[in-house]
Write a protein that holds these residues in place. Structure first.
Motif, mmCIF file in Angstrom:
data_model
loop_
_atom_site.group_PDB
_atom_site.id
_atom_site.type_symbol
_atom_site.label_atom_id
_atom_site.label_comp_id
_atom_site.label_asym_id
_atom_site.label_seq_id
_atom_site.Cartn_x
_atom_site.Cartn_y
_atom_site.Cartn_z
ATOM 1 N N ARG A 97 0.801 -1.230 0.000
ATOM 2 C CA ARG A 97 0.000 0.000 0.000
ATOM 3 C C ARG A 97 0.833 1.280 0.000
ATOM 4 N NH1 ARG A 97 -4.285 -1.203 4.863
ATOM 5 N NH2 ARG A 97 -6.057 -1.931 3.628
ATOM 6 N N THR A 98 1.930 1.259 0.697
ATOM 7 C CA THR A 98 2.661 2.499 0.972
ATOM 8 C C THR A 98 3.582 2.855 -0.187
ATOM 9 O OG1 THR A 98 2.598 1.920 3.318
ATOM 10 C CG2 THR A 98 4.086 3.700 2.655
ATOM 11 N N GLU A 99 3.402 4.040 -0.713
ATOM 12 C CA GLU A 99 4.232 4.521 -1.813
ATOM 13 C C GLU A 99 5.377 5.373 -1.272
ATOM 14 O OE1 GLU A 99 0.648 4.979 -5.128
ATOM 15 O OE2 GLU A 99 1.322 6.737 -3.998
ATOM 16 N N LEU A 100 6.502 5.323 -1.961
ATOM 17 C CA LEU A 100 7.628 6.195 -1.645
ATOM 18 C C LEU A 100 7.734 7.254 -2.742
ATOM 19 C CD1 LEU A 100 10.326 3.587 -0.534
ATOM 20 C CD2 LEU A 100 8.720 4.881 0.891
ATOM 21 N N VAL A 101 7.845 8.492 -2.339
ATOM 22 C CA VAL A 101 7.967 9.610 -3.275
ATOM 23 C C VAL A 101 9.295 10.306 -2.990
ATOM 24 C CG1 VAL A 101 6.879 11.689 -4.190
ATOM 25 C CG2 VAL A 101 5.454 9.904 -3.153
ATOM 26 N N PHE A 102 10.187 10.347 -3.979
ATOM 27 C CA PHE A 102 11.478 10.988 -3.779
ATOM 28 C C PHE A 102 11.963 11.556 -5.100
ATOM 29 C CE2 PHE A 102 12.018 6.515 -4.642
ATOM 30 C CZ PHE A 102 13.054 6.438 -5.558
ATOM 31 N N ALA A 103 12.848 12.530 -5.011
ATOM 32 C CA ALA A 103 13.335 13.224 -6.206
ATOM 33 C C ALA A 103 14.824 12.997 -6.370
ATOM 34 C CB ALA A 103 13.041 14.713 -6.101
ATOM 35 N N GLN A 104 15.251 12.940 -7.623
ATOM 36 C CA GLN A 104 16.666 12.888 -7.958
ATOM 37 C C GLN A 104 16.955 14.009 -8.949
ATOM 38 O OE1 GLN A 104 16.177 8.657 -9.150
ATOM 39 N NE2 GLN A 104 18.121 8.335 -8.110
ATOM 40 N N SER A 105 18.117 14.647 -8.795
ATOM 41 C CA SER A 105 18.450 15.745 -9.707
ATOM 42 C C SER A 105 18.632 15.218 -11.127
ATOM 43 C CB SER A 105 19.716 16.470 -9.242
ATOM 44 O OG SER A 105 20.808 15.577 -9.228
ATOM 45 N N LEU A 106 18.209 16.011 -12.066
ATOM 46 C CA LEU A 106 18.242 15.609 -13.477
ATOM 47 C C LEU A 106 18.754 16.791 -14.289
ATOM 48 C CD1 LEU A 106 17.340 13.215 -15.324
ATOM 49 C CD2 LEU A 106 15.184 14.441 -15.639
ATOM 50 N N ARG A 107 19.869 16.589 -14.956
ATOM 51 C CA ARG A 107 20.465 17.688 -15.732
ATOM 52 C C ARG A 107 19.955 17.648 -17.176
ATOM 53 N NH1 ARG A 107 24.297 21.324 -15.157
ATOM 54 N NH2 ARG A 107 24.907 20.526 -13.114
ATOM 55 N N GLY A 154 17.126 20.010 -13.216
ATOM 56 C CA GLY A 154 15.763 19.793 -12.768
ATOM 57 C C GLY A 154 15.712 18.632 -11.795
ATOM 58 N N ALA A 155 14.566 18.016 -11.707
ATOM 59 C CA ALA A 155 14.400 16.888 -10.784
ATOM 60 C C ALA A 155 13.495 15.841 -11.414
ATOM 61 C CB ALA A 155 13.809 17.366 -9.459
ATOM 62 N N LYS A 156 13.846 14.616 -11.208
ATOM 63 C CA LYS A 156 13.009 13.501 -11.614
ATOM 64 C C LYS A 156 12.362 12.944 -10.357
ATOM 65 C CE LYS A 156 13.193 8.826 -13.573
ATOM 66 N NZ LYS A 156 14.086 7.751 -14.080
ATOM 67 N N VAL A 157 11.039 13.001 -10.297
ATOM 68 C CA VAL A 157 10.309 12.526 -9.121
ATOM 69 C C VAL A 157 9.841 11.091 -9.371
ATOM 70 C CG1 VAL A 157 8.337 12.902 -7.604
ATOM 71 C CG2 VAL A 157 9.582 14.859 -8.528
ATOM 72 N N THR A 158 10.171 10.213 -8.437
ATOM 73 C CA THR A 158 9.811 8.800 -8.550
ATOM 74 C C THR A 158 8.758 8.459 -7.514
ATOM 75 O OG1 THR A 158 12.015 8.217 -9.344
ATOM 76 C CG2 THR A 158 10.697 6.436 -8.414
ATOM 77 N N ILE A 159 7.740 7.696 -7.926
ATOM 78 C CA ILE A 159 6.707 7.204 -7.009
ATOM 79 C C ILE A 159 6.643 5.694 -7.185
ATOM 80 C CG2 ILE A 159 4.282 7.290 -6.331
ATOM 81 C CD1 ILE A 159 4.123 10.049 -7.661
ATOM 82 N N LYS A 160 7.009 4.964 -6.154
ATOM 83 C CA LYS A 160 7.011 3.505 -6.238
ATOM 84 C C LYS A 160 6.615 2.907 -4.895
ATOM 85 C CE LYS A 160 10.737 2.632 -9.624
ATOM 86 N NZ LYS A 160 12.092 2.026 -9.783
ATOM 87 N N SER A 161 5.971 1.756 -4.942
ATOM 88 C CA SER A 161 5.817 0.919 -3.757
ATOM 89 C C SER A 161 6.990 -0.051 -3.722
ATOM 90 C CB SER A 161 4.505 0.141 -3.799
ATOM 91 O OG SER A 161 3.391 1.017 -3.782
ATOM 92 N N ILE A 162 7.303 -0.582 -2.554
ATOM 93 C CA ILE A 162 8.362 -1.585 -2.459
ATOM 94 C C ILE A 162 7.967 -2.824 -3.254
ATOM 95 C CG2 ILE A 162 9.703 -3.046 -0.898
ATOM 96 C CD1 ILE A 162 10.354 -0.162 -0.482
#
Length: 361
Positions: free
Chosen positions: A180-190, A196-204
């Motif tokens: 159920r639980t999603e992780l939302v995190f960003a990584q820098s993207l040139r 900029g930033a690439k935002v990832t949304i994933k469950s385990i």
């Protein structure tokens, strides 16, 4: 394939990079108060772990639970129950104490799942599933029997060959929380001259299907997690973080003989060995080990990620070095020593055994 590769299994590199942050406990100073949030896409229960600007390994991660199929009345009831959550009591006296004013079992379990997400027991389950993925060679899809997983976690069978209902119930709640639980995190993207930033949304993981051996048995996955004490007999899950050898090749190899057994009568939050092993594996992805084998990590960050946050520095040191000794006995660490730094800052230099813990990309 080398002999070393035959004795190890790969765990996704991106997952390991965010795992310690995503599993930060409520005692971690970077953890924010859980919030309820609504937007045009739905309702969410979420909790944020803030970034540390001085260390790139301490990224911001939001863990959020989408609240599906809620009516307006249910949303209002959830807000009323949320107002009864005593986060200070959760920190000072334990999560059960902080949740005792919430009488709706489903809502209480939702908060419990969010507040204890990716505790060492759940991390052990994730490691078991990656090990199974390597053995089954079915990519990101893993099928397993519940009793096999419970046995691998070191639990004792009852006289009838099964497991206690409390253990079975806990396993289903752990699996549903990871689903159920999603992780939302960003990584820098040139992009050209811009960053900029690439935002990832994933469950385990995502539960694809489950099996019941006794057909007349009435089993509902969500109902079991929210209200009852049940467990399906078998599950098939998809590992959402899965960029192992067949894909990008960004992974860390862990030893097949990794110990995921749970200590009898122990509290999972005191499983410092799993916390330290996963943190070292994450730093294998963030850092480039010096001379191929050495990791140098701030003692402050180590203690924070191990949950050694109390004021008793002597106790914290004892637990830390005892944990280091456990990983030395299991062969993950060949040596560790303190290195003095500027302004009393202390680093720990680890000599990692690449036969049992190795980064690849």
């Amino acid at each position: 394939m080398s002999k070393s590769d035959e004795l190890t299994f790969p765990v996704d590199g991106q997952l390991l990079m965010v795992l310690p942050r995503a599993g930060a406990s409520i005692h971690n100073p970077d953890v924010q108060l859980p919030i309820l949030r609504s937007d045009p896409d739905g309702y969410y229960l979420e909790m944020r772990v803030e970034a540390n600007t001085f260390d790139p390994t301490e990224v911001a991660v939001t863990r959020r639970m989408p609240l599906e199929n809620l009516s307006t009345d249910e949303w209002e009831e959830l807000k009323a129950q949320y107002a009864k959550l005593d986060f200070r009591d959760c920190v000072d006296q334990g999560i059960s104490k902080g949740l005792e004013k919430i009488h709706d079992r489903k809502i209480q379990r939702l908060f419990m799942a969010l507040l204890t997400f990716l505790n060492p027991r759940q991390v052990s389950i994730v490691l078991y599933l990656y090990k199974q993925a390597a053995q089954q060679r079915t990519g990101a899809t893993v099928s397993f029997r519940s009793n096999d997983l419970l046995e691998s976690l070191g639990y004792t069978r009852t006289k009838d060959g099964g497991f206690a209902s409390k253990l079975r119930s806990q396993l289903n709640r752990d699996l549903v929380a990871l689903h159920r639980t999603e992780l939302v995190f960003a990584q820098s993207l040139r992009k050209g001259n811009n960053v900029g930033a690439k935002v990832t949304i994933k469950s385990i993981l995502r539960i694809k299907d489950f099996e019941i051996d006794n057909v007349p048995r009435d089993f509902d996955l969500a109902k079991a997690a929210d209200y009852t004490y049940e467990l399906a007999d078998a599950y098939t899950v998809s590992l959402e973080f899965f960029d192992g050898p067949g894909r990008t090749g960004d992974y860390v190899l862990l030893a097949n003989d990794i110990d995921i057994t749970q200590k009898l009568g122990g509290n999972t939050k005191n499983d410092y060995k799993t916390k330290l092993l996963v943190y070292l594996a994450s730093r294998m992805k963030w850092d480039t080990p010096q001379d191929g084998q050495y990791l140098v990590i701030s003692k402050q960050y180590l203690f924070k990620n191990l949950d050694l946050l109390g004021s008793n520095s002597s106790r914290n040191n004892q637990i830390f070095w005892r944990t280091v000794d456990e990983l030395k006995q299991e062969g993950y660490i060949l040596g560790a020593q303190e290195l003095p730094g500027k302004k009393k800052a202390v680093n720990i230099q680890f000599q990692v055994n690449f036969e049992k813990l190795r980064s690849h990309q």
